[in-house]
Design a protein around this motif. Structure first.
Motif, PDB file in Angstrom:
ATOM      1  N   LYS A 214      47.010  37.938  32.299  1.00  0.00           N
ATOM      2  CA  LYS A 214      48.446  38.057  32.538  1.00  0.00           C
ATOM      3  C   LYS A 214      48.819  37.613  33.950  1.00  0.00           C
ATOM      4  CE  LYS A 214      49.270  41.815  29.242  1.00  0.00           C
ATOM      5  NZ  LYS A 214      49.775  43.213  29.074  1.00  0.00           N
ATOM      6  N   THR A 215      47.903  37.833  34.895  1.00  0.00           N
ATOM      7  CA  THR A 215      48.166  37.470  36.288  1.00  0.00           C
ATOM      8  C   THR A 215      46.890  36.911  36.909  1.00  0.00           C
ATOM      9  OG1 THR A 215      47.578  39.655  37.169  1.00  0.00           O
ATOM     10  CG2 THR A 215      49.898  39.304  36.532  1.00  0.00           C
ATOM     11  N   LEU A 216      47.058  36.277  38.058  1.00  0.00           N
ATOM     12  CA  LEU A 216      45.914  35.835  38.851  1.00  0.00           C
ATOM     13  C   LEU A 216      46.199  36.082  40.322  1.00  0.00           C
ATOM     14  CD1 LEU A 216      46.910  32.998  40.301  1.00  0.00           C
ATOM     15  CD2 LEU A 216      46.266  31.994  38.114  1.00  0.00           C
ATOM     16  N   SER A 217      45.157  35.984  41.129  1.00  0.00           N
ATOM     17  CA  SER A 217      45.284  36.117  42.580  1.00  0.00           C
ATOM     18  C   SER A 217      45.252  34.717  43.188  1.00  0.00           C
ATOM     19  CB  SER A 217      44.149  36.963  43.159  1.00  0.00           C
ATOM     20  OG  SER A 217      44.072  38.211  42.514  1.00  0.00           O
ATOM     21  N   TYR A 218      46.189  34.428  44.081  1.00  0.00           N
ATOM     22  CA  TYR A 218      46.287  33.105  44.688  1.00  0.00           C
ATOM     23  C   TYR A 218      45.760  33.174  46.116  1.00  0.00           C
ATOM     24  CZ  TYR A 218      48.368  28.623  46.140  1.00  0.00           C
ATOM     25  OH  TYR A 218      48.565  27.342  46.606  1.00  0.00           O
ATOM     26  N   ILE A 219      44.792  32.307  46.428  1.00  0.00           N
ATOM     27  CA  ILE A 219      44.288  32.181  47.798  1.00  0.00           C
ATOM     28  C   ILE A 219      44.505  30.741  48.232  1.00  0.00           C
ATOM     29  CG2 ILE A 219      42.301  32.379  49.326  1.00  0.00           C
ATOM     30  CD1 ILE A 219      41.089  34.391  47.401  1.00  0.00           C
ATOM     31  N   GLY A 220      45.307  30.535  49.245  1.00  0.00           N
ATOM     32  CA  GLY A 220      45.580  29.198  49.739  1.00  0.00           C
ATOM     33  C   GLY A 220      45.089  29.023  51.155  1.00  0.00           C
ATOM     34  N   PHE A 221      44.789  27.781  51.508  1.00  0.00           N
ATOM     35  CA  PHE A 221      44.432  27.441  52.884  1.00  0.00           C
ATOM     36  C   PHE A 221      45.421  26.416  53.412  1.00  0.00           C
ATOM     37  CE2 PHE A 221      42.352  24.394  55.759  1.00  0.00           C
ATOM     38  CZ  PHE A 221      42.066  25.238  56.827  1.00  0.00           C
ATOM     39  N   ARG A 241      53.424  36.406  37.848  1.00  0.00           N
ATOM     40  CA  ARG A 241      52.125  35.910  37.391  1.00  0.00           C
ATOM     41  C   ARG A 241      51.082  35.918  38.508  1.00  0.00           C
ATOM     42  NH1 ARG A 241      53.034  30.796  33.530  1.00  0.00           N
ATOM     43  NH2 ARG A 241      51.737  32.066  32.143  1.00  0.00           N
ATOM     44  N   ILE A 242      51.501  36.260  39.737  1.00  0.00           N
ATOM     45  CA  ILE A 242      50.587  36.316  40.880  1.00  0.00           C
ATOM     46  C   ILE A 242      50.553  37.746  41.406  1.00  0.00           C
ATOM     47  CG2 ILE A 242      50.182  35.515  43.242  1.00  0.00           C
ATOM     48  CD1 ILE A 242      51.325  32.840  42.466  1.00  0.00           C
ATOM     49  N   ASN A 243      49.407  38.408  41.250  1.00  0.00           N
ATOM     50  CA  ASN A 243      49.314  39.808  41.655  1.00  0.00           C
ATOM     51  C   ASN A 243      49.162  39.985  43.161  1.00  0.00           C
ATOM     52  OD1 ASN A 243      46.414  39.321  41.998  1.00  0.00           O
ATOM     53  ND2 ASN A 243      46.271  39.540  39.764  1.00  0.00           N
ATOM     54  N   VAL A 244      48.651  38.960  43.846  1.00  0.00           N
ATOM     55  CA  VAL A 244      48.611  38.974  45.312  1.00  0.00           C
ATOM     56  C   VAL A 244      48.423  37.542  45.802  1.00  0.00           C
ATOM     57  CG1 VAL A 244      46.102  39.366  45.484  1.00  0.00           C
ATOM     58  CG2 VAL A 244      47.601  40.068  47.366  1.00  0.00           C
ATOM     59  N   GLY A 436      38.616  43.002  50.307  1.00  0.00           N
ATOM     60  CA  GLY A 436      39.348  44.256  50.408  1.00  0.00           C
ATOM     61  C   GLY A 436      40.757  44.141  49.843  1.00  0.00           C
ATOM     62  N   THR A 437      41.406  43.015  50.119  1.00  0.00           N
ATOM     63  CA  THR A 437      42.755  42.793  49.600  1.00  0.00           C
ATOM     64  C   THR A 437      42.738  42.684  48.083  1.00  0.00           C
ATOM     65  OG1 THR A 437      43.421  41.663  51.635  1.00  0.00           O
ATOM     66  CG2 THR A 437      44.748  41.250  49.666  1.00  0.00           C
ATOM     67  N   LEU A 438      41.772  41.944  47.543  1.00  0.00           N
ATOM     68  CA  LEU A 438      41.680  41.805  46.093  1.00  0.00           C
ATOM     69  C   LEU A 438      41.388  43.153  45.430  1.00  0.00           C
ATOM     70  CD1 LEU A 438      39.637  38.471  45.789  1.00  0.00           C
ATOM     71  CD2 LEU A 438      42.073  38.805  45.351  1.00  0.00           C
ATOM     72  N   ASN A 439      40.513  43.933  46.015  1.00  0.00           N
ATOM     73  CA  ASN A 439      40.216  45.250  45.457  1.00  0.00           C
ATOM     74  C   ASN A 439      41.457  46.134  45.441  1.00  0.00           C
ATOM     75  OD1 ASN A 439      37.505  44.790  44.913  1.00  0.00           O
ATOM     76  ND2 ASN A 439      36.849  45.414  46.967  1.00  0.00           N
ATOM     77  N   ARG A 440      42.292  45.951  46.425  1.00  0.00           N
ATOM     78  CA  ARG A 440      43.494  46.782  46.515  1.00  0.00           C
ATOM     79  C   ARG A 440      44.536  46.401  45.478  1.00  0.00           C
ATOM     80  NH1 ARG A 440      47.515  47.338  51.759  1.00  0.00           N
ATOM     81  NH2 ARG A 440      48.921  48.858  50.830  1.00  0.00           N
ATOM     82  N   PHE A 441      44.732  45.106  45.267  1.00  0.00           N
ATOM     83  CA  PHE A 441      45.838  44.668  44.419  1.00  0.00           C
ATOM     84  C   PHE A 441      45.440  44.223  43.021  1.00  0.00           C
ATOM     85  CE2 PHE A 441      47.411  43.930  48.757  1.00  0.00           C
ATOM     86  CZ  PHE A 441      48.538  44.740  48.694  1.00  0.00           C
ATOM     87  N   VAL A 442      44.155  44.021  42.780  1.00  0.00           N
ATOM     88  CA  VAL A 442      43.736  43.508  41.477  1.00  0.00           C
ATOM     89  C   VAL A 442      43.073  44.589  40.644  1.00  0.00           C
ATOM     90  CG1 VAL A 442      42.303  41.812  40.276  1.00  0.00           C
ATOM     91  CG2 VAL A 442      43.450  41.201  42.424  1.00  0.00           C
TER      92      VAL A 442
END
Length: 457
Positions: A214-221, A241-244, A436-442
Protein backbone atom coordinates in the motif's frame (compact mmCIF):
# COMPACT_ATOMS: atom_id res chain seq x y z
CA UNK A 1 32.62 47.97 -14.56
CA UNK A 2 30.33 49.04 -17.43
CA UNK A 3 28.13 46.48 -19.16
CA UNK A 4 28.22 45.79 -22.86
CA UNK A 5 25.05 46.48 -24.80
CA UNK A 6 24.55 42.92 -26.11
CA UNK A 7 23.08 40.63 -23.46
CA UNK A 8 23.17 43.60 -21.12
CA UNK A 9 23.11 41.53 -17.95
CA UNK A 10 26.69 40.36 -18.53
CA UNK A 11 29.92 42.09 -17.57
CA UNK A 12 33.00 42.32 -19.78
CA UNK A 13 34.77 39.48 -17.93
CA UNK A 14 31.71 37.31 -18.47
CA UNK A 15 32.13 37.68 -22.23
CA UNK A 16 35.79 36.67 -21.92
CA UNK A 17 34.73 33.57 -19.98
CA UNK A 18 32.08 32.83 -22.58
CA UNK A 19 34.57 33.05 -25.44
CA UNK A 20 37.05 30.84 -23.58
CA UNK A 21 34.25 28.36 -22.95
CA UNK A 22 33.37 28.22 -26.64
CA UNK A 23 37.02 27.67 -27.58
CA UNK A 24 37.41 24.89 -25.00
CA UNK A 25 34.20 23.23 -26.16
CA UNK A 26 35.28 23.40 -29.80
CA UNK A 27 38.66 21.89 -28.89
CA UNK A 28 36.98 19.08 -26.95
CA UNK A 29 34.65 18.33 -29.87
CA UNK A 30 37.67 18.16 -32.17
CA UNK A 31 39.44 15.75 -29.82
CA UNK A 32 36.25 13.69 -29.58
CA UNK A 33 36.01 13.47 -33.37
CA UNK A 34 39.65 12.42 -33.69
CA UNK A 35 39.25 9.73 -31.03
CA UNK A 36 36.19 8.31 -32.77
CA UNK A 37 38.36 7.75 -35.84
CA UNK A 38 41.22 6.07 -33.97
CA UNK A 39 41.54 2.28 -33.73
CA UNK A 40 41.18 0.74 -30.28
CA UNK A 41 44.89 -0.17 -30.16
CA UNK A 42 45.83 3.51 -30.36
CA UNK A 43 43.33 4.44 -27.63
CA UNK A 44 44.77 1.70 -25.41
CA UNK A 45 48.26 3.13 -26.05
CA UNK A 46 47.13 6.57 -24.81
CA UNK A 47 45.58 4.91 -21.75
CA UNK A 48 48.83 3.10 -20.90
CA UNK A 49 50.89 6.25 -21.49
CA UNK A 50 48.66 8.22 -19.11
CA UNK A 51 49.23 5.52 -16.47
CA UNK A 52 53.03 5.70 -16.89
CA UNK A 53 53.02 9.50 -16.68
CA UNK A 54 50.82 9.44 -13.57
CA UNK A 55 53.09 7.00 -11.72
CA UNK A 56 56.18 8.95 -12.79
CA UNK A 57 54.76 12.15 -11.28
CA UNK A 58 53.09 10.73 -8.17
CA UNK A 59 55.39 7.81 -7.46
CA UNK A 60 54.79 4.06 -7.51
CA UNK A 61 51.36 2.96 -6.24
CA UNK A 62 51.15 1.66 -2.68
CA UNK A 63 49.33 -1.61 -2.24
CA UNK A 64 46.24 -1.53 -0.03
CA UNK A 65 45.41 -5.19 -0.57
CA UNK A 66 41.71 -5.91 -0.10
CA UNK A 67 40.42 -2.37 -0.59
CA UNK A 68 42.45 -1.96 -3.76
CA UNK A 69 41.16 -5.24 -5.19
CA UNK A 70 37.56 -4.43 -4.36
CA UNK A 71 37.95 -0.91 -5.77
CA UNK A 72 39.25 -2.36 -9.04
CA UNK A 73 36.32 -4.77 -9.20
CA UNK A 74 33.84 -1.94 -8.65
CA UNK A 75 35.62 0.37 -11.11
CA UNK A 76 35.57 -2.26 -13.87
CA UNK A 77 31.96 -3.37 -13.35
CA UNK A 78 29.99 -2.51 -16.49
CA UNK A 79 26.54 -2.05 -15.01
CA UNK A 80 24.23 -2.32 -12.01
CA UNK A 81 23.97 -6.11 -12.21
CA UNK A 82 27.74 -6.60 -12.16
CA UNK A 83 28.14 -4.21 -9.22
CA UNK A 84 25.61 -6.19 -7.21
CA UNK A 85 27.16 -9.53 -8.16
CA UNK A 86 30.50 -8.42 -6.67
CA UNK A 87 28.82 -8.56 -3.26
CA UNK A 88 26.71 -11.65 -3.91
CA UNK A 89 23.34 -10.06 -4.72
CA UNK A 90 21.03 -10.93 -7.61
CA UNK A 91 19.01 -7.94 -8.84
CA UNK A 92 15.87 -7.84 -10.96
CA UNK A 93 15.45 -5.46 -13.89
CA UNK A 94 12.12 -3.75 -14.58
CA UNK A 95 10.86 -1.18 -17.09
CA UNK A 96 8.10 1.35 -16.51
CA UNK A 97 6.40 3.37 -19.24
CA UNK A 98 5.63 6.94 -18.16
CA UNK A 99 2.42 8.62 -19.19
CA UNK A 100 4.34 10.79 -21.66
CA UNK A 101 6.10 7.86 -23.32
CA UNK A 102 9.55 7.46 -21.69
CA UNK A 103 10.81 4.00 -20.75
CA UNK A 104 12.52 4.06 -17.36
CA UNK A 105 14.77 1.29 -16.09
CA UNK A 106 14.16 0.18 -12.52
CA UNK A 107 16.28 -2.21 -10.45
CA UNK A 108 15.20 -4.33 -7.52
CA UNK A 109 17.01 -6.21 -4.76
CA UNK A 110 14.33 -8.53 -3.34
CA UNK A 111 16.52 -11.12 -1.58
CA UNK A 112 19.44 -11.24 0.80
CA UNK A 113 23.02 -11.97 -0.15
CA UNK A 114 23.42 -15.34 -1.83
CA UNK A 115 19.65 -15.78 -2.15
CA UNK A 116 17.25 -15.38 -5.07
CA UNK A 117 13.66 -14.27 -5.20
CA UNK A 118 11.59 -17.46 -5.80
CA UNK A 119 8.92 -15.40 -7.59
CA UNK A 120 10.65 -12.70 -9.69
CA UNK A 121 8.45 -9.77 -10.59
CA UNK A 122 6.02 -10.45 -7.77
CA UNK A 123 5.45 -9.48 -4.16
CA UNK A 124 7.81 -10.58 -1.39
CA UNK A 125 5.59 -9.39 1.43
CA UNK A 126 8.45 -7.24 2.74
CA UNK A 127 8.26 -3.48 3.39
CA UNK A 128 9.28 -1.60 0.26
CA UNK A 129 12.02 1.05 0.02
CA UNK A 130 12.60 3.15 -3.09
CA UNK A 131 15.96 4.88 -3.70
CA UNK A 132 16.48 7.67 -6.22
CA UNK A 133 19.80 9.11 -7.41
CA UNK A 134 20.99 12.69 -7.92
CA UNK A 135 21.79 14.97 -10.85
CA UNK A 136 23.98 13.54 -13.66
CA UNK A 137 23.79 10.12 -11.98
CA UNK A 138 22.04 6.77 -12.24
CA UNK A 139 21.16 3.92 -9.89
CA UNK A 140 24.76 2.64 -9.81
CA UNK A 141 25.80 5.34 -7.32
CA UNK A 142 24.03 3.42 -4.54
CA UNK A 143 25.98 0.17 -5.02
CA UNK A 144 29.47 1.27 -6.11
CA UNK A 145 31.00 1.20 -2.64
CA UNK A 146 34.06 -0.84 -1.74
CA UNK A 147 32.47 -2.37 1.38
CA UNK A 148 29.00 -3.91 1.69
CA UNK A 149 28.56 -2.57 5.22
CA UNK A 150 28.75 1.01 3.88
CA UNK A 151 26.23 0.41 1.08
CA UNK A 152 22.80 1.56 2.25
CA UNK A 153 20.77 -0.68 -0.10
CA UNK A 154 22.75 -3.80 0.83
CA UNK A 155 22.18 -3.09 4.51
CA UNK A 156 18.47 -2.50 3.86
CA UNK A 157 18.16 -5.82 2.02
CA UNK A 158 19.83 -7.66 4.92
CA UNK A 159 17.41 -5.92 7.30
CA UNK A 160 14.47 -7.44 5.44
CA UNK A 161 13.43 -4.70 3.01
CA UNK A 162 12.40 -5.05 -0.64
CA UNK A 163 14.70 -2.43 -2.19
CA UNK A 164 13.99 -0.67 -5.50
CA UNK A 165 16.10 1.82 -7.47
CA UNK A 166 14.80 4.48 -9.85
CA UNK A 167 16.38 6.12 -12.90
CA UNK A 168 15.62 9.45 -14.53
CA UNK A 169 14.66 9.68 -18.17
CA UNK A 170 17.69 10.08 -20.42
CA UNK A 171 20.26 8.37 -18.21
CA UNK A 172 22.11 5.12 -18.85
CA UNK A 173 19.10 2.93 -18.02
CA UNK A 174 16.31 5.15 -19.38
CA UNK A 175 17.53 6.38 -22.75
CA UNK A 176 14.43 5.43 -24.72
CA UNK A 177 11.04 6.89 -25.61
CA UNK A 178 8.18 5.57 -27.72
CA UNK A 179 7.86 9.00 -29.34
CA UNK A 180 11.39 10.36 -29.94
CA UNK A 181 14.87 8.95 -30.46
CA UNK A 182 17.75 9.97 -28.15
CA UNK A 183 19.49 11.80 -31.02
CA UNK A 184 16.65 14.33 -31.30
CA UNK A 185 16.16 17.59 -29.42
CA UNK A 186 12.61 16.52 -28.58
CA UNK A 187 13.85 13.58 -26.54
CA UNK A 188 15.95 15.85 -24.30
CA UNK A 189 13.27 18.53 -23.85
CA UNK A 190 12.67 17.83 -20.15
CA UNK A 191 13.40 19.44 -16.78
CA UNK A 192 12.70 18.79 -13.10
CA UNK A 193 9.02 19.43 -13.88
CA UNK A 194 8.87 16.26 -15.96
CA UNK A 195 10.59 14.20 -13.27
CA UNK A 196 7.97 15.42 -10.82
CA UNK A 197 4.91 15.10 -13.06
CA UNK A 198 5.82 11.69 -14.50
CA UNK A 199 9.02 9.85 -13.56
CA UNK A 200 8.60 9.73 -9.78
CA UNK A 201 4.83 9.05 -9.50
CA UNK A 202 4.81 6.59 -12.42
CA UNK A 203 7.77 4.64 -11.00
CA UNK A 204 6.14 4.49 -7.57
CA UNK A 205 2.83 3.34 -9.05
CA UNK A 206 4.59 0.54 -10.92
CA UNK A 207 6.48 -0.61 -7.81
CA UNK A 208 3.36 -0.68 -5.64
CA UNK A 209 1.49 -2.58 -8.34
CA UNK A 210 4.23 -5.24 -8.49
CA UNK A 211 4.77 -5.55 -4.75
CA UNK A 212 1.07 -5.27 -3.80
CA UNK A 213 2.18 -2.93 -1.01
CA UNK A 214 0.00 0.00 0.00
CA UNK A 215 2.92 2.34 0.72
CA UNK A 216 6.67 2.56 0.33
CA UNK A 217 9.52 4.51 1.91
CA UNK A 218 11.29 7.02 -0.35
CA UNK A 219 15.01 7.70 0.08
CA UNK A 220 16.47 10.31 -2.25
CA UNK A 221 19.93 11.76 -2.70
CA UNK A 222 20.53 15.35 -3.85
CA UNK A 223 18.34 16.01 -6.90
CA UNK A 224 16.51 12.79 -6.03
CA UNK A 225 15.22 14.67 -2.99
CA UNK A 226 14.26 17.73 -5.07
CA UNK A 227 12.25 15.51 -7.39
CA UNK A 228 10.39 14.07 -4.40
CA UNK A 229 9.77 17.53 -2.88
CA UNK A 230 8.33 18.61 -6.23
CA UNK A 231 6.29 15.44 -6.87
CA UNK A 232 4.77 15.31 -3.39
CA UNK A 233 3.86 18.99 -3.57
CA UNK A 234 1.90 18.70 -6.84
CA UNK A 235 0.41 15.20 -6.39
CA UNK A 236 -1.58 15.24 -3.12
CA UNK A 237 -2.57 11.59 -3.57
CA UNK A 238 1.09 10.57 -3.76
CA UNK A 239 1.50 11.52 -0.10
CA UNK A 240 -0.78 8.62 0.85
CA UNK A 241 1.58 6.20 -0.90
CA UNK A 242 4.82 7.30 0.83
CA UNK A 243 5.02 6.42 4.52
CA UNK A 244 8.24 8.41 5.04
CA UNK A 245 10.53 10.51 2.86
CA UNK A 246 14.20 10.45 3.87
CA UNK A 247 16.23 13.17 2.12
CA UNK A 248 20.00 12.57 1.99
CA UNK A 249 22.01 15.71 1.16
CA UNK A 250 18.70 17.43 0.31
CA UNK A 251 18.51 19.90 -2.55
CA UNK A 252 15.85 22.54 -3.05
CA UNK A 253 17.15 26.06 -3.60
CA UNK A 254 20.96 26.07 -3.35
CA UNK A 255 22.62 29.46 -3.14
CA UNK A 256 24.95 28.78 -6.06
CA UNK A 257 28.36 27.50 -7.08
CA UNK A 258 31.68 28.18 -5.39
CA UNK A 259 33.28 29.25 -8.68
CA UNK A 260 32.27 32.95 -8.80
CA UNK A 261 32.73 33.38 -12.54
CA UNK A 262 30.65 30.34 -13.52
CA UNK A 263 28.06 31.09 -10.86
CA UNK A 264 27.64 34.71 -11.91
CA UNK A 265 27.59 33.93 -15.61
CA UNK A 266 24.96 31.20 -15.38
CA UNK A 267 22.75 33.12 -12.96
CA UNK A 268 22.87 36.19 -15.19
CA UNK A 269 21.62 34.17 -18.15
CA UNK A 270 20.97 30.46 -17.50
CA UNK A 271 20.04 29.89 -21.13
CA UNK A 272 23.68 30.52 -22.12
CA UNK A 273 24.00 26.80 -21.40
CA UNK A 274 21.85 26.14 -24.46
CA UNK A 275 24.23 28.28 -26.49
CA UNK A 276 27.28 26.42 -25.20
CA UNK A 277 26.05 22.83 -24.94
CA UNK A 278 23.05 22.72 -27.28
CA UNK A 279 19.66 21.27 -26.39
CA UNK A 280 20.43 17.60 -25.89
CA UNK A 281 22.56 15.88 -23.24
CA UNK A 282 25.13 17.85 -21.25
CA UNK A 283 28.76 16.71 -20.87
CA UNK A 284 28.14 13.72 -23.11
CA UNK A 285 31.88 13.47 -23.82
CA UNK A 286 32.63 12.56 -20.18
CA UNK A 287 32.51 8.86 -21.00
CA UNK A 288 35.08 9.40 -23.76
CA UNK A 289 37.58 10.98 -21.38
CA UNK A 290 36.97 8.23 -18.87
CA UNK A 291 37.81 5.60 -21.50
CA UNK A 292 41.21 7.06 -22.43
CA UNK A 293 42.48 8.29 -19.07
CA UNK A 294 44.09 6.17 -16.39
CA UNK A 295 41.53 5.97 -13.51
CA UNK A 296 43.65 7.85 -10.92
CA UNK A 297 44.07 10.70 -13.43
CA UNK A 298 40.33 10.76 -14.13
CA UNK A 299 39.74 10.75 -10.35
CA UNK A 300 42.13 13.69 -9.89
CA UNK A 301 40.29 15.62 -12.59
CA UNK A 302 36.93 15.01 -10.87
CA UNK A 303 38.45 15.95 -7.51
CA UNK A 304 39.71 19.29 -8.86
CA UNK A 305 36.40 20.00 -10.57
CA UNK A 306 34.43 19.37 -7.37
CA UNK A 307 36.73 21.67 -5.40
CA UNK A 308 36.44 24.43 -8.01
CA UNK A 309 32.69 24.22 -8.55
CA UNK A 310 31.41 23.28 -5.08
CA UNK A 311 34.34 23.54 -2.64
CA UNK A 312 34.01 19.82 -1.85
CA UNK A 313 37.35 18.32 -0.86
CA UNK A 314 36.18 14.72 -0.28
CA UNK A 315 38.43 14.23 2.74
CA UNK A 316 35.86 11.80 4.17
CA UNK A 317 36.01 9.55 1.10
CA UNK A 318 39.03 7.29 0.70
CA UNK A 319 41.20 7.46 -2.41
CA UNK A 320 40.21 3.98 -3.56
CA UNK A 321 36.53 4.68 -2.91
CA UNK A 322 36.70 7.83 -5.03
CA UNK A 323 38.46 5.99 -7.83
CA UNK A 324 35.81 3.25 -7.78
CA UNK A 325 32.78 5.51 -7.40
CA UNK A 326 33.79 8.28 -9.80
CA UNK A 327 33.81 5.69 -12.59
CA UNK A 328 30.06 5.36 -12.00
CA UNK A 329 29.35 8.98 -11.11
CA UNK A 330 28.32 10.41 -14.47
CA UNK A 331 25.24 9.60 -16.49
CA UNK A 332 23.37 11.51 -19.19
CA UNK A 333 21.08 14.41 -18.28
CA UNK A 334 19.42 17.11 -20.35
CA UNK A 335 20.89 20.59 -20.67
CA UNK A 336 17.39 21.87 -19.92
CA UNK A 337 17.43 20.29 -16.45
CA UNK A 338 20.69 22.11 -15.66
CA UNK A 339 19.21 25.37 -16.95
CA UNK A 340 16.28 24.75 -14.60
CA UNK A 341 18.64 24.55 -11.61
CA UNK A 342 20.29 27.85 -12.52
CA UNK A 343 16.85 29.45 -12.81
CA UNK A 344 16.11 28.20 -9.29
CA UNK A 345 19.40 29.59 -7.98
CA UNK A 346 19.00 32.91 -9.80
CA UNK A 347 15.53 33.51 -8.36
CA UNK A 348 16.25 31.89 -4.96
CA UNK A 349 13.00 29.98 -5.37
CA UNK A 350 12.13 26.30 -5.82
CA UNK A 351 10.12 27.00 -8.95
CA UNK A 352 8.92 25.21 -12.04
CA UNK A 353 10.81 25.66 -15.28
CA UNK A 354 10.51 29.20 -16.66
CA UNK A 355 9.59 28.91 -20.34
CA UNK A 356 9.81 32.69 -20.73
CA UNK A 357 13.58 32.30 -20.85
CA UNK A 358 14.34 35.26 -23.11
CA UNK A 359 12.67 37.92 -21.01
CA UNK A 360 14.97 40.04 -18.80
CA UNK A 361 14.69 39.60 -15.07
CA UNK A 362 13.56 42.83 -13.49
CA UNK A 363 13.43 43.32 -9.76
CA UNK A 364 10.83 45.89 -8.79
CA UNK A 365 8.61 46.35 -5.77
CA UNK A 366 5.73 44.76 -7.72
CA UNK A 367 6.42 42.00 -10.24
CA UNK A 368 4.19 41.45 -13.25
CA UNK A 369 5.29 37.86 -13.72
CA UNK A 370 6.55 35.03 -11.52
CA UNK A 371 7.18 31.39 -12.52
CA UNK A 372 4.98 28.93 -10.65
CA UNK A 373 6.56 27.60 -7.47
CA UNK A 374 6.33 24.06 -6.17
CA UNK A 375 3.98 24.27 -3.13
CA UNK A 376 6.28 22.27 -0.87
CA UNK A 377 4.59 23.39 2.37
CA UNK A 378 1.62 21.24 1.31
CA UNK A 379 3.55 17.97 1.62
CA UNK A 380 1.79 15.65 4.05
CA UNK A 381 4.23 12.72 4.10
CA UNK A 382 6.70 12.59 6.99
CA UNK A 383 10.02 14.20 5.99
CA UNK A 384 13.44 13.56 7.56
CA UNK A 385 16.45 15.51 6.30
CA UNK A 386 20.01 14.19 6.74
CA UNK A 387 22.39 16.96 5.72
CA UNK A 388 26.10 17.68 6.04
CA UNK A 389 27.09 20.91 7.73
CA UNK A 390 29.98 21.25 5.24
CA UNK A 391 27.73 20.88 2.20
CA UNK A 392 27.87 24.06 0.11
CA UNK A 393 24.58 23.20 -1.62
CA UNK A 394 22.49 22.98 1.53
CA UNK A 395 21.09 26.06 3.28
CA UNK A 396 19.13 24.22 5.92
CA UNK A 397 17.34 27.27 7.34
CA UNK A 398 16.14 28.39 3.92
CA UNK A 399 15.02 24.83 3.17
CA UNK A 400 13.11 24.37 6.42
CA UNK A 401 11.32 27.66 5.79
CA UNK A 402 9.84 26.14 2.61
CA UNK A 403 8.85 22.80 4.13
CA UNK A 404 5.92 21.81 6.40
CA UNK A 405 6.17 22.15 10.16
CA UNK A 406 6.47 18.40 10.71
CA UNK A 407 9.87 18.21 8.93
CA UNK A 408 12.73 16.78 11.00
CA UNK A 409 16.37 17.60 10.30
CA UNK A 410 19.52 15.78 11.40
CA UNK A 411 22.93 17.43 11.01
CA UNK A 412 25.89 15.28 9.95
CA UNK A 413 28.99 16.93 11.38
CA UNK A 414 31.81 17.49 8.86
CA UNK A 415 29.94 15.90 5.95
CA UNK A 416 29.99 17.28 2.43
CA UNK A 417 27.51 16.39 -0.31
CA UNK A 418 28.97 13.13 -1.68
CA UNK A 419 30.14 12.02 1.77
CA UNK A 420 26.55 11.07 2.58
CA UNK A 421 26.76 8.39 -0.12
CA UNK A 422 30.39 7.25 -0.04
CA UNK A 423 31.96 8.54 3.18
CA UNK A 424 34.21 6.15 5.10
CA UNK A 425 31.91 6.34 8.16
CA UNK A 426 28.43 6.26 6.59
CA UNK A 427 27.83 2.92 8.34
CA UNK A 428 28.27 4.77 11.64
CA UNK A 429 26.76 8.21 10.94
CA UNK A 430 24.20 7.82 8.15
CA UNK A 431 22.89 4.27 7.80
CA UNK A 432 21.84 3.91 11.48
CA UNK A 433 19.85 7.17 11.15
CA UNK A 434 18.08 5.78 8.09
CA UNK A 435 17.31 2.47 9.78
CA UNK A 436 16.03 4.22 12.88
CA UNK A 437 13.73 6.41 10.79
CA UNK A 438 12.38 3.43 8.86
CA UNK A 439 11.77 1.48 12.06
CA UNK A 440 9.83 4.42 13.41
CA UNK A 441 7.57 5.05 10.43
CA UNK A 442 7.34 1.70 8.66
CA UNK A 443 7.30 -1.10 11.19
CA UNK A 444 4.21 -0.03 13.10
CA UNK A 445 0.54 0.77 12.67
CA UNK A 446 0.06 2.96 9.56
CA UNK A 447 -2.18 5.28 11.55
CA UNK A 448 0.82 6.17 13.71
CA UNK A 449 3.17 6.79 10.77
CA UNK A 450 2.51 10.53 10.63
CA UNK A 451 4.63 12.96 12.59
CA UNK A 452 2.87 14.51 15.55
CA UNK A 453 4.03 18.08 15.47
CA UNK A 454 7.70 17.36 16.15
CA UNK A 455 9.27 20.10 14.11
CA UNK A 456 12.85 20.90 13.31
CA UNK A 457 12.13 24.60 13.04
Amino acid sequence: MPRLPLLGRLFFQDYIALIVGFVALAFENLIHLIILCLPKSVINWFYKRSRVIFHFISGAPQDAAEEKKRANDVLNARDFDELCSIFGYTPEDHVVLTKDGYLLGLHRLPAKRGEKNPSPGYTTGKPVVYLHHGLLMNSEVWVCLTEAQRSLPFVLVEQGYDVWFGNNRGNKYSKKSIHHGPNTNKFWDFSIDDFAWHDIPDSISYILDVTKAKTLSYIGFSQGTAQAFAALSIHPQLNDRINVFIALAPAMNPAGLSAPLVDGLMKASPTLLFLIFGRKAILSSATMWQSILYPPIFTKFIDRSLIWLFNWHSHNISTYQRMAAFAHLYSFASVKSIVHWFQIMRNASFQMYDDDVLSPVTRTSVSSYRPARFPTRNIASPIVLLYGDSDSLVDINAMLAELPEHTLAKRLHGYEHLDVLWGRNVHVDVIPEVLGTLNRFVRRDPEDSKLNGEAAH
